[in-house]
Write an enzyme that holds these catalytic residues in place. Sequence first.
Site, PDB file in Angstrom:
ATOM      1  N   GLY A   1       0.959  -1.316  -0.013  1.00 16.62           N
ATOM      2  CA  GLY A   1       0.062   0.018  -0.099  1.00 16.62           C
ATOM      3  C   GLY A   1       0.938   1.227   0.135  1.00 16.62           C
ATOM      4  O   GLY A   1       1.575   1.454   0.924  1.00 16.62           O
TER       5      GLY A   1
ATOM      6  N   LYS B   1      -5.775   5.613  20.463  1.00 17.56           N
ATOM      7  CA  LYS B   1      -5.777   6.149  19.068  1.00 17.56           C
ATOM      8  C   LYS B   1      -7.158   6.240  18.152  1.00 17.56           C
ATOM      9  O   LYS B   1      -7.461   7.209  17.759  1.00 17.56           O
ATOM     10  CB  LYS B   1      -4.733   5.218  18.263  1.00 17.56           C
TER      11      LYS B   1
ATOM     12  N   GLU C   1     -12.580   6.104   6.164  1.00 17.75           N
ATOM     13  CA  GLU C   1     -12.448   4.807   7.330  1.00 17.75           C
ATOM     14  C   GLU C   1     -13.512   5.086   8.343  1.00 17.75           C
ATOM     15  O   GLU C   1     -13.089   4.459   9.552  1.00 17.75           O
ATOM     16  CB  GLU C   1     -10.903   4.946   7.803  1.00 17.75           C
TER      17      GLU C   1
END
Length: 316
Positions: free
Chosen positions: A7, A191, A273
């Site tokens: 990626g 996170k 996302e």
Amino acid sequence: MRIAIVGAGSIGLLWASRLSRLSYEVTVLTHTIEQHKRIVQAGISCEELDGQVNHTNVTSCPIEETSELSPFDIIFITVKQYQLQNVMELIQRCSLPFTQILFWQNGLGQEKAIDELQHRPDTYVAITTEGAYRKSDTHVVHTGQGETWIGTFPHQEQWKPLLQDFVKTIQPIVISPIRTENMILKRMWEKLAVNAVINPLTTILEVPNGELLSVELENIMEKLTVETCQVANRIGVELDHSRTIKKIREVCNLTSQNLSSMLQDVQGGKQTEIDSINGAIIQYAKEHKVPVYWHEMLYTLVKAKEVHNKRNTNTL
Ligand code: KPL
């Protein structure tokens, strides 16, 4: 040592550039043949925080043409959560049983992919708050200093020397500290809590991360964080609400000029996302009957924006 980076988005390019400055044999595996060709022709340019541009040449290969590649010692998986399923077969093919595999995704979902590789003893999750922006297929801008934690996932007491040495070796070339972490699940939730506030709010408002501190969003940030902490605590991950809010403000400061990855996705007409960030929190909340109205509202708004921008990008 042979390292593959699966990626070539912002984090993939950033790491490809850094690692190829050391004596590693780095191969970038791209989603498109076009990006592969550009990397072969132009190499990778990485604009550092001080404005200096580092130029490196790396080997590249389109993901669909990886059948001939020999296995790697370390694989960085830097694709988005929703692309993980598409690269699982490639990971199996390009690795040996003891290849060290690091998952670098935002949000939650990589646990399921790691589950699928259960016969492998060497899987890790990397969590980073560094900011990066992909200016083009071959040009990445490092936009914000942050921290990176790497931990075995599922948890193992012992680290393999290969990765431990690797972490020590790469430390000097990155400004932001890289730490080995025993409680990576907690870090993943910390996170997640940061992304679940910064990413949707910057996307809806279309502002860089730092702007969130200069507008009157205190109340919304607080409500979202309280909800995240309630869900985390319900599933046994200890998240303290005031520490988390402090962390979110710190990341906004450290990455103040950065456009969040979600805003970059929406502006590029790409899928975001949101499902693996706020969507994942909503999913856990449902399973554990915790109300998360604020996350639901932001989720709906970002989804609407995603559809709207995709439509606009396609008709341009
Ligand atoms: O992870 C990020 C992202 O944009 O996805 C932060 C840390 C918020 C930096 O922008």
